[in-house]
Scaffold this active site. Structure first.
Site, mmCIF file in Angstrom:
data_model
loop_
_atom_site.group_PDB
_atom_site.id
_atom_site.type_symbol
_atom_site.label_atom_id
_atom_site.label_comp_id
_atom_site.label_asym_id
_atom_site.label_seq_id
_atom_site.Cartn_x
_atom_site.Cartn_y
_atom_site.Cartn_z
ATOM 1 N N ARG A 83 0.865 -1.185 0.000
ATOM 2 C CA ARG A 83 0.000 0.000 0.000
ATOM 3 C C ARG A 83 0.895 1.226 0.000
ATOM 4 N NH1 ARG A 83 -2.618 0.470 5.098
ATOM 5 N NH2 ARG A 83 -1.233 2.219 5.352
ATOM 6 N N GLU A 102 4.992 6.929 2.412
ATOM 7 C CA GLU A 102 5.811 5.711 2.462
ATOM 8 C C GLU A 102 5.091 4.630 1.668
ATOM 9 O OE1 GLU A 102 5.886 3.296 5.937
ATOM 10 O OE2 GLU A 102 3.798 3.686 6.443
ATOM 11 N N ASN A 104 4.140 0.540 2.137
ATOM 12 C CA ASN A 104 4.124 -0.572 3.098
ATOM 13 C C ASN A 104 4.160 -1.868 2.317
ATOM 14 O OD1 ASN A 104 3.299 1.026 5.672
ATOM 15 N ND2 ASN A 104 1.899 1.718 4.076
ATOM 16 N N SER A 109 -2.605 -2.939 5.983
ATOM 17 C CA SER A 109 -3.924 -3.339 6.487
ATOM 18 C C SER A 109 -5.039 -2.386 6.067
ATOM 19 C CB SER A 109 -3.868 -3.489 8.001
ATOM 20 O OG SER A 109 -3.490 -2.274 8.575
ATOM 21 N N LYS A 263 12.399 2.381 5.365
ATOM 22 C CA LYS A 263 12.483 3.826 5.141
ATOM 23 C C LYS A 263 13.835 4.197 4.537
ATOM 24 C CE LYS A 263 8.533 4.883 7.774
ATOM 25 N NZ LYS A 263 8.056 3.539 8.024
ATOM 26 N N LYS A 322 12.533 10.058 10.830
ATOM 27 C CA LYS A 322 11.909 8.726 10.855
ATOM 28 C C LYS A 322 12.908 7.613 11.159
ATOM 29 C CE LYS A 322 8.348 9.710 7.446
ATOM 30 N NZ LYS A 322 7.550 9.058 6.387
ATOM 31 N N GLU A 326 7.768 0.544 11.624
ATOM 32 C CA GLU A 326 6.454 0.587 10.984
ATOM 33 C C GLU A 326 5.387 0.687 12.064
ATOM 34 O OE1 GLU A 326 6.229 0.641 7.724
ATOM 35 O OE2 GLU A 326 8.380 0.365 7.524
ATOM 36 N N GLY A 327 4.176 1.017 11.639
ATOM 37 C CA GLY A 327 3.036 0.887 12.536
ATOM 38 C C GLY A 327 2.578 2.174 13.196
ATOM 39 N N ARG A 408 -7.606 7.614 5.010
ATOM 40 C CA ARG A 408 -7.601 7.741 6.471
ATOM 41 C C ARG A 408 -7.508 9.216 6.824
ATOM 42 N NH1 ARG A 408 -2.503 4.403 7.943
ATOM 43 N NH2 ARG A 408 -1.861 5.450 6.027
HETATM 44 P P1 ADP Z 1 4.723 4.254 9.715
HETATM 45 O O1 ADP Z 1 5.535 3.184 9.071
HETATM 46 O O2 ADP Z 1 4.898 4.322 11.190
HETATM 47 O O3 ADP Z 1 3.286 4.210 9.280
HETATM 48 P P2 ADP Z 1 4.892 6.719 8.176
HETATM 49 O O4 ADP Z 1 6.037 7.117 7.344
HETATM 50 O O5 ADP Z 1 3.667 6.285 7.445
HETATM 51 O O6 ADP Z 1 5.389 5.608 9.196
HETATM 52 O O7 ADP Z 1 4.523 7.910 9.152
HETATM 53 C C1 ADP Z 1 3.465 7.825 10.084
HETATM 54 C C2 ADP Z 1 2.547 9.038 9.964
HETATM 55 O O8 ADP Z 1 3.292 10.242 10.152
HETATM 56 C C3 ADP Z 1 1.889 9.173 8.606
HETATM 57 O O9 ADP Z 1 0.700 8.442 8.525
HETATM 58 C C4 ADP Z 1 1.671 10.665 8.512
HETATM 59 O O10 ADP Z 1 0.481 11.017 9.181
HETATM 60 C C5 ADP Z 1 2.844 11.249 9.282
HETATM 61 N N1 ADP Z 1 3.947 11.597 8.354
HETATM 62 C C6 ADP Z 1 4.917 10.780 7.919
HETATM 63 N N2 ADP Z 1 5.749 11.402 7.068
HETATM 64 C C7 ADP Z 1 5.295 12.650 6.956
HETATM 65 C C8 ADP Z 1 5.733 13.806 6.214
HETATM 66 N N3 ADP Z 1 6.810 13.747 5.430
HETATM 67 N N4 ADP Z 1 5.006 14.934 6.344
HETATM 68 C C9 ADP Z 1 3.924 15.005 7.142
HETATM 69 N N5 ADP Z 1 3.467 13.960 7.858
HETATM 70 C C10 ADP Z 1 4.135 12.801 7.776
HETATM 71 MG MG MG Z 2 2.460 4.709 7.515
#
Ligand code: ADP
Ligand code: MG
Length: 432
Positions: A83, A102, A104, A109, A263, A322, A326-327, A408
């Site tokens: 996803r 990102e 996944n 899910s 990442k 970051k 994940e999660g 979401r």
């Molecule tokens: P995870 O693997 O924990 O899901 P993500 O990269 O999806 O990691 O980051 C988690 C959440 O943080 C995202 O769903 C988003 O809401 C926020 N986020 C992540 N990267 C960014 C970004 N570059 N700018 C703004 N919000 C972000």
């Molecule tokens: Mg995410």
């Protein structure tokens, strides 16, 4: 045991149709890219070299990856379910751009539950006396799309009596999401069993051709909904994971594909020329993919890393920091980001993180409905995910599809976190 409804928005959220279409159009490209990375041993080795020195979890996954390659892969059919998540970045001139958060590649899910959200929002709009708007909501059924991929992999495995095994958590908080996909398989006369790593450790075995058996039952496909965070593993679970990876069964994903979703890999992909190297002769795919990238920066030791660390300490609100996790709920922002970078700036520890430009979507009002929470209007932002499914047999791609979407939405005061983390809720795009 408590059963609650999954949280959702009262109203569908506006999504620019051009960006929605762009996200669908690039999904097959992302499928190709993830699959190419998973087969590129040198790229993974080179890219993760600094990470595995400081991040024990990635290092353990990487060791299993190397171990199965040394032994020689028994698996010949590959199934990817991913996803790709995006936000709509609002530029200074007010135009929005699709930017990837990102991708996944393991346990992506909410494809199941979100197959039901369109019906909820259609009903809400009807009750509000807006039948014309209700009829404009697009159908969406990722459950079926994901199941078709699993079914194809099962069929190509070629043993009609073999089962599909969902590898599930110790505490199964999101079981209904998984059941939606499971039911689609039963409807196609494919047997599904649900097991934990612990069950695999106790009852799993390989025969001389490395066919996987659970309790004497042959397993054709292992669909992981677990195994993406360190907390999922103790020593026995690591042994179970190795057994599964060594087997001939189709793993969704195999360990190389899980690593392709880290990442650190995402950050390396944004280097000039990297996509061209990974997808030679796919010029247009490379352009579509690159257009979705936000600024991503390596914190590897050296001048390049020193410069970006200094820039982030000076202006932390421009970035997101970051770790390789994940999660949801792991990223660092603002003052916290500054403190971590100041503490780690001269140590290799900083290389366990990547830096990313912060994406700034335009907020909109909505109501977030959660069990046992009061109802109130909130300023919200949304994240769009597109499900990708592909199946490869040997060198040949036999399926490559976009399989539906997930929207979401969360209140703007939460910088981080998804539905499972209790922050975001399920939504439906209303195309404008
Ligand atoms: P995870 O693997 O924990 O899901 P993500 O990269 O999806 O990691 O980051 C988690 C959440 O943080 C995202 O769903 C988003 O809401 C926020 N986020 C992540 N990267 C960014 C970004 N570059 N700018 C703004 N919000 C972000
Ligand atoms: Mg995410």
């Amino acid at each position: 045991q408590v059963v609650n409804y999954a949280p959702f928005t009262l109203l569908p959220s506006a999504v620019p149709s051009a960006l929605f279409e762009e996200a669908y159009a690039v999904q097959q490209d992302f499928n190709l890219l993830v699959d190419a990375i998973s087969q590129n041993k040198e790229f993974l080795e080179h890219t993760l070299a600094s990470t595995i020195k400081v991040d024990d979890f990635t290092a353990r996954l990487f060791r299993i990856h190397q171990q199965v390659l040394e032994e020689g892969l028994a698996q010949s059919v590959f199934l990817g379910i991913n996803r790709s998540d995006y936000m709509f970045d609002c530029g200074v001139d007010g135009t929005a751009a699709l930017k990837q958060i990102e991708i996944n590649t393991i346990a992506a899910s909410f494809g199941g539950l979100t197959s039901r959200t369109v019906a909820v929002h259609r009903r809400v709009l009807q009750v509000l006396g807006k039948p014309e708007k209700a009829s404009r909501l697009l159908p969406n059924n990722p459950s079926k799309g994901l199941a078709l991929g699993i079914a194809k992999a099962w069929e190509l495995y070629g043993s009609p009596s073999a089962v599909v095994m969902f590898l599930v958590e110790e505490v199964q908080r999101n079981i209904f999401d998984q059941r939606c996909v499971e039911n689609e398989l039963w409807n196609r006369n494919i047997r599904v069993i649900r097991k934990r790593f612990r069950d695999v450790f106790e009852k799993g075995s390989l025969d001389s051709a490395r066919r996987l058996y659970m309790d004497g039952q042959e397993v054709a496909v292992v669909y992981y909904r677990e195994g993406y965070v360190p907390e999922n593993y103790d020593q026995q679970n690591w042994e179970a994971r190795l057994l599964l990876e060594r087997s001939k069964a189709v793993k969704c994903p195999d360990i190389a594909t899980q690593l392709a979703g880290t990442k650190k890999v995402q950050q390396e992909l944004s280097r000039p020329g990297m996509l061209e190297k990974l997808l030679p002769s796919h010029t247009e795919a490379v352009m579509r993919i690159r257009a979705t990238f936000a600024g991503l920066y390596s914190l590897d030791m050296g001048e390049e890393g020193d410069q970006i660390v200094a820039a982030a300490i000076a202006d932390p609100d421009r970035f997101v920091l970051k770790p390789q996790r994940e999660g949801g709920g792991n990223n660092l922002y603002g003052e916290e980001l500054r403190q971590v970078l100041e503490k780690t700036r001269d140590s290799p520890e900083r290389t366990s993180y990547i830096l990313m430009d912060k994406i700034r979507p335009q907020p909109a009002m909505n109501y977030l409905l959660r069990a046992h929470s009061p109802l109130q209007a909130s300023e919200c932002i949304s994240e769009l995910g597109i499900f990708g499914v592909y199946v490869r047999q040997g060198k040949e791609m036999v399926m490559n599809k976009a399989a539906g979407h997930l929207l979401r939405t969360k209140a703007i005061e939460h910088a981080d976190g998804g539905v499972a983390a209790g922050v975001a809720v399920l939504d439906t795009p209303y195309l404008v």
